[in-house]
Structures are given as C-alpha cells and as structure tokens.
Design a protein around this motif. Structure first.
Motif, PDB file in Angstrom:
ATOM      1  N   GLN A 263       1.891  12.492   1.544  1.00 51.57           N
ATOM      2  CA  GLN A 263       2.739  11.026   1.401  1.00 51.57           C
ATOM      3  C   GLN A 263       4.168  11.235   2.253  1.00 51.57           C
ATOM      4  N   GLY A 264       3.823  10.711   3.422  1.00 48.78           N
ATOM      5  CA  GLY A 264       5.172  10.834   4.330  1.00 48.78           C
ATOM      6  C   GLY A 264       5.362  12.135   4.742  1.00 48.78           C
ATOM      7  N   LYS A 265       6.371  12.758   4.561  1.00 50.44           N
ATOM      8  CA  LYS A 265       6.962  14.364   5.017  1.00 50.44           C
ATOM      9  C   LYS A 265       6.373  15.288   3.890  1.00 50.44           C
ATOM     10  N   TYR A 266       5.897  14.806   2.650  1.00 47.31           N
ATOM     11  CA  TYR A 266       5.645  15.683   1.671  1.00 47.31           C
ATOM     12  C   TYR A 266       4.004  15.473   1.122  1.00 47.31           C
ATOM     13  N   LYS A 267       3.820  16.201   0.449  1.00 46.60           N
ATOM     14  CA  LYS A 267       2.326  16.192  -0.103  1.00 46.60           C
ATOM     15  C   LYS A 267       2.522  15.857  -1.699  1.00 46.60           C
ATOM     16  N   ILE A 268       1.663  15.269  -2.382  1.00 49.21           N
ATOM     17  CA  ILE A 268       1.704  14.823  -4.011  1.00 49.21           C
ATOM     18  C   ILE A 268       0.233  15.307  -4.352  1.00 49.21           C
ATOM     19  N   ASP A 269       0.334  15.624  -5.561  1.00 50.44           N
ATOM     20  CA  ASP A 269      -1.180  15.581  -6.324  1.00 50.44           C
ATOM     21  C   ASP A 269      -1.501  14.551  -6.450  1.00 50.44           C
ATOM     22  N   ARG A 270      -2.911  14.600  -6.569  1.00 52.00           N
ATOM     23  CA  ARG A 270      -3.556  13.170  -7.242  1.00 52.00           C
ATOM     24  C   ARG A 270      -5.101  13.718  -7.668  1.00 52.00           C
TER      25      ARG A 270
END
Length: 114
Positions: free
Chosen positions: A65-72
């Motif tokens: 997600q752009g410059k970072y990662k998210i959990d989904r």
C-alpha cells in the motif's frame, strides 16, 4: 442417512458416476444434469486450487500500500467462501434431480398389467 453416519465428501469418481446416470437419461433432465455435473467438477477443481493457495499463503496476506504493507484477507479465501456455497447448492440440486428421477422411474405396481 442416520445421525451416526459420516457425511461423505464427493470425489471426481462420484461425479463421473452422476454424469453417467444423467447421460443414460433420454430427457431434458439428463441434458441439464450433464451440464450441472460439469459445473460441479469445475467448482470442485477450483476449490482444491483455492484451498491449496490458502494453506500455502494463509488467510491473511501482506499487500503493498504505497510505501508500506498492510494485512488483508487472502482474496483466495473470499473466493473460496463464495464458491463453497455454490458447490453445496449445486451438489444438492443434482442430488435432488437424481432422487426425483429415481422416484419417477420406480415401478407403478397398482397400474401394472401383471
């Protein structure tokens, strides 16, 4: 089916048997049944692939997600959950069609000439 009986999972061999039973029918029910069994086999194979993906990658995955990662939630899990409902409904519909056909093909002893 009794309470103590295990519910048997369908296999591809079971689906081939169902397909043969529909193929032996000379009616619209046979034609419709053949199509439904083919769809059931497709869903069955797809569910196996989705399950493998879920087992390999887990139910939660990382997404950039752009410059970072998210959990989904793993998209394969969402698809699996939707498809399993369709699989259950379709297998019940096929079973009902086969049972209905067996009832209509049963002997009519009251009107038998013997």
């Amino acid at each position: 089916m009794g309470k103590d009986e295990k519910i048997k999972s369908l296999t591809l061999a079971d689906m081939d048997i169902m397909r043969k039973r529909f193929a032996d029918l000379d009616s619209d029910v046979g034609t419709l049944g053949l199509g439904l069994v083919d769809e059931l086999k497709f869903i069955f194979r797809t569910l196996k692939k989705l399950k493998s993906n879920i087992n390999k990658n887990g139910v939660v995955v990382k997404m950039d997600q752009g410059k970072y990662k998210i959990d989904r939630t793993n998209p394969a899990l969402t698809t699996y959950n939707n498809l399993i409902k369709n699989y259950q409904n379709l297998s019940k519909q096929i079973d009902d069609m086969l049972n209905q056909n067996e009832l209509s093909d049963s002997d009519d002893f009251e009107n038998d000439d013997l």
